[in-house]
Design a protein around this motif. Structure first.
Motif, PDB file in Angstrom:
ATOM      1  N   SER A   1      -1.939   7.081  -8.248  1.00  0.00           N
ATOM      2  CA  SER A   1      -2.880   5.992  -8.488  1.00  0.00           C
ATOM      3  C   SER A   1      -4.277   6.368  -7.990  1.00  0.00           C
ATOM      4  O   SER A   1      -4.414   6.970  -6.933  1.00  0.00           O
ATOM      5  CB  SER A   1      -2.404   4.726  -7.773  1.00  0.00           C
ATOM      6  N   GLY A   2      -5.268   5.981  -8.746  1.00  0.00           N
ATOM      7  CA  GLY A   2      -6.645   6.254  -8.351  1.00  0.00           C
ATOM      8  C   GLY A   2      -7.403   4.992  -7.979  1.00  0.00           C
ATOM      9  O   GLY A   2      -8.624   5.003  -7.917  1.00  0.00           O
ATOM     10  N   ASN A   3      -6.672   3.907  -7.731  1.00  0.00           N
ATOM     11  CA  ASN A   3      -7.366   2.665  -7.411  1.00  0.00           C
ATOM     12  C   ASN A   3      -6.777   1.974  -6.180  1.00  0.00           C
ATOM     13  O   ASN A   3      -6.571   0.778  -6.164  1.00  0.00           O
ATOM     14  CB  ASN A   3      -7.372   1.722  -8.624  1.00  0.00           C
ATOM     15  N   ILE A   4      -6.527   2.756  -5.129  1.00  0.00           N
ATOM     16  CA  ILE A   4      -6.075   2.201  -3.858  1.00  0.00           C
ATOM     17  C   ILE A   4      -7.286   2.160  -2.930  1.00  0.00           C
ATOM     18  O   ILE A   4      -7.975   3.168  -2.746  1.00  0.00           O
ATOM     19  CB  ILE A   4      -4.970   3.064  -3.228  1.00  0.00           C
ATOM     20  N   ARG A   5      -7.563   1.008  -2.377  1.00  0.00           N
ATOM     21  CA  ARG A   5      -8.713   0.869  -1.479  1.00  0.00           C
ATOM     22  C   ARG A   5      -8.487   1.700  -0.217  1.00  0.00           C
ATOM     23  O   ARG A   5      -7.415   1.659   0.376  1.00  0.00           O
ATOM     24  CB  ARG A   5      -8.939  -0.577  -1.100  1.00  0.00           C
TER      25      ARG A   5
ATOM     26  N   PHE B   1     -10.084  13.049   6.793  1.00  0.00           N
ATOM     27  CA  PHE B   1     -10.211  12.596   5.417  1.00  0.00           C
ATOM     28  C   PHE B   1     -11.659  12.201   5.156  1.00  0.00           C
ATOM     29  O   PHE B   1     -12.395  11.856   6.070  1.00  0.00           O
ATOM     30  CB  PHE B   1      -9.308  11.382   5.158  1.00  0.00           C
ATOM     31  N   HIS B   2     -12.034  12.240   3.895  1.00  0.00           N
ATOM     32  CA  HIS B   2     -13.374  11.853   3.478  1.00  0.00           C
ATOM     33  C   HIS B   2     -13.314  10.418   2.986  1.00  0.00           C
ATOM     34  O   HIS B   2     -12.571  10.114   2.042  1.00  0.00           O
ATOM     35  CB  HIS B   2     -13.844  12.785   2.357  1.00  0.00           C
ATOM     36  N   ARG B   3     -14.044   9.531   3.650  1.00  0.00           N
ATOM     37  CA  ARG B   3     -14.093   8.130   3.230  1.00  0.00           C
ATOM     38  C   ARG B   3     -14.880   8.063   1.919  1.00  0.00           C
ATOM     39  O   ARG B   3     -16.008   8.543   1.846  1.00  0.00           O
ATOM     40  CB  ARG B   3     -14.767   7.289   4.306  1.00  0.00           C
ATOM     41  N   PRO B   4     -14.286   7.494   0.874  1.00  0.00           N
ATOM     42  CA  PRO B   4     -14.956   7.489  -0.436  1.00  0.00           C
ATOM     43  C   PRO B   4     -16.209   6.611  -0.452  1.00  0.00           C
ATOM     44  O   PRO B   4     -16.278   5.608   0.249  1.00  0.00           O
ATOM     45  CB  PRO B   4     -13.888   6.909  -1.369  1.00  0.00           C
TER      46      PRO B   4
ATOM     47  N   THR C   1       0.836  -1.199   0.000  1.00  0.00           N
ATOM     48  CA  THR C   1       0.000   0.000   0.000  1.00  0.00           C
ATOM     49  C   THR C   1       0.869   1.246   0.000  1.00  0.00           C
ATOM     50  O   THR C   1       0.597   2.208  -0.729  1.00  0.00           O
ATOM     51  CB  THR C   1      -0.942   0.013   1.219  1.00  0.00           C
ATOM     52  N   LEU C   2       1.933   1.244   0.790  1.00  0.00           N
ATOM     53  CA  LEU C   2       2.846   2.380   0.853  1.00  0.00           C
ATOM     54  C   LEU C   2       3.497   2.623  -0.512  1.00  0.00           C
ATOM     55  O   LEU C   2       3.578   3.769  -0.968  1.00  0.00           O
ATOM     56  CB  LEU C   2       3.907   2.130   1.931  1.00  0.00           C
ATOM     57  N   HIS C   3       3.910   1.569  -1.192  1.00  0.00           N
ATOM     58  CA  HIS C   3       4.490   1.714  -2.533  1.00  0.00           C
ATOM     59  C   HIS C   3       3.458   2.281  -3.511  1.00  0.00           C
ATOM     60  O   HIS C   3       3.797   3.120  -4.342  1.00  0.00           O
ATOM     61  CB  HIS C   3       5.030   0.378  -3.043  1.00  0.00           C
TER      62      HIS C   3
ATOM     63  N   ASP D   1      -9.750   8.611  -4.173  1.00  0.00           N
ATOM     64  CA  ASP D   1      -9.495   9.361  -5.396  1.00  0.00           C
ATOM     65  C   ASP D   1      -8.051   9.879  -5.395  1.00  0.00           C
ATOM     66  O   ASP D   1      -7.347   9.819  -4.393  1.00  0.00           O
ATOM     67  CB  ASP D   1     -10.499  10.485  -5.590  1.00  0.00           C
ATOM     68  N   LYS D   2      -7.613  10.391  -6.527  1.00  0.00           N
ATOM     69  CA  LYS D   2      -6.221  10.812  -6.682  1.00  0.00           C
ATOM     70  C   LYS D   2      -5.847  11.950  -5.735  1.00  0.00           C
ATOM     71  O   LYS D   2      -4.722  12.013  -5.253  1.00  0.00           O
ATOM     72  CB  LYS D   2      -5.957  11.209  -8.131  1.00  0.00           C
ATOM     73  N   GLY D   3      -6.792  12.843  -5.461  1.00  0.00           N
ATOM     74  CA  GLY D   3      -6.524  13.948  -4.543  1.00  0.00           C
ATOM     75  C   GLY D   3      -6.259  13.460  -3.131  1.00  0.00           C
ATOM     76  O   GLY D   3      -5.340  13.938  -2.456  1.00  0.00           O
ATOM     77  N   ALA D   4      -7.037  12.491  -2.686  1.00  0.00           N
ATOM     78  CA  ALA D   4      -6.841  11.928  -1.349  1.00  0.00           C
ATOM     79  C   ALA D   4      -5.519  11.180  -1.270  1.00  0.00           C
ATOM     80  O   ALA D   4      -4.796  11.279  -0.274  1.00  0.00           O
ATOM     81  CB  ALA D   4      -8.002  11.002  -0.991  1.00  0.00           C
TER      82      ALA D   4
END
Length: 84
Positions: free
Chosen positions: A18-22, A56-59, A8-10, A66-69
């Motif tokens: 990346s826009g697809n990290i849970r 933080f806002h939980r998606p 996850t850190l990587h 999202d990429k901004g988070a």
């Protein structure tokens, strides 16, 4: 640190962002780093780590951040000396 948290850190430090990290994986990484996570209003979560507090806002409805988070989390970790 468990292999899953290292992965996850990587992903957080990957370029381009990346826009697809849970989001649950990011929260698990925070917990592994010693954070206290609490639910705030609505879908907000309060993360206490490094003597600091971030909200933080939980998606939703998607489970992915999202990429901004992701960029925000990466900058916060990097500013506090956490790198892959």
């Amino acid at each position: 640190m468990k292999a899953k948290h290292r992965k996850t850190l990587h992903l957080l430090f990957q370029r381009p962002v990346s826009g697809n990290i849970r989001w649950t994986d990011i929260e698990a990484l925070f917990t592994d780093l010693g954070a206290t996570i609490s639910q705030a209003e609505g879908s907000r979560v309060c993360v206490r780590l490094f003597g600091d507090r971030r909200v933080f806002h939980r998606p939703h409805p998607s489970p992915d951040a999202d990429k901004g988070a992701v960029a925000s989390v990466r900058n916060w970790l990097e500013a506090n000396g956490v790198k892959p």
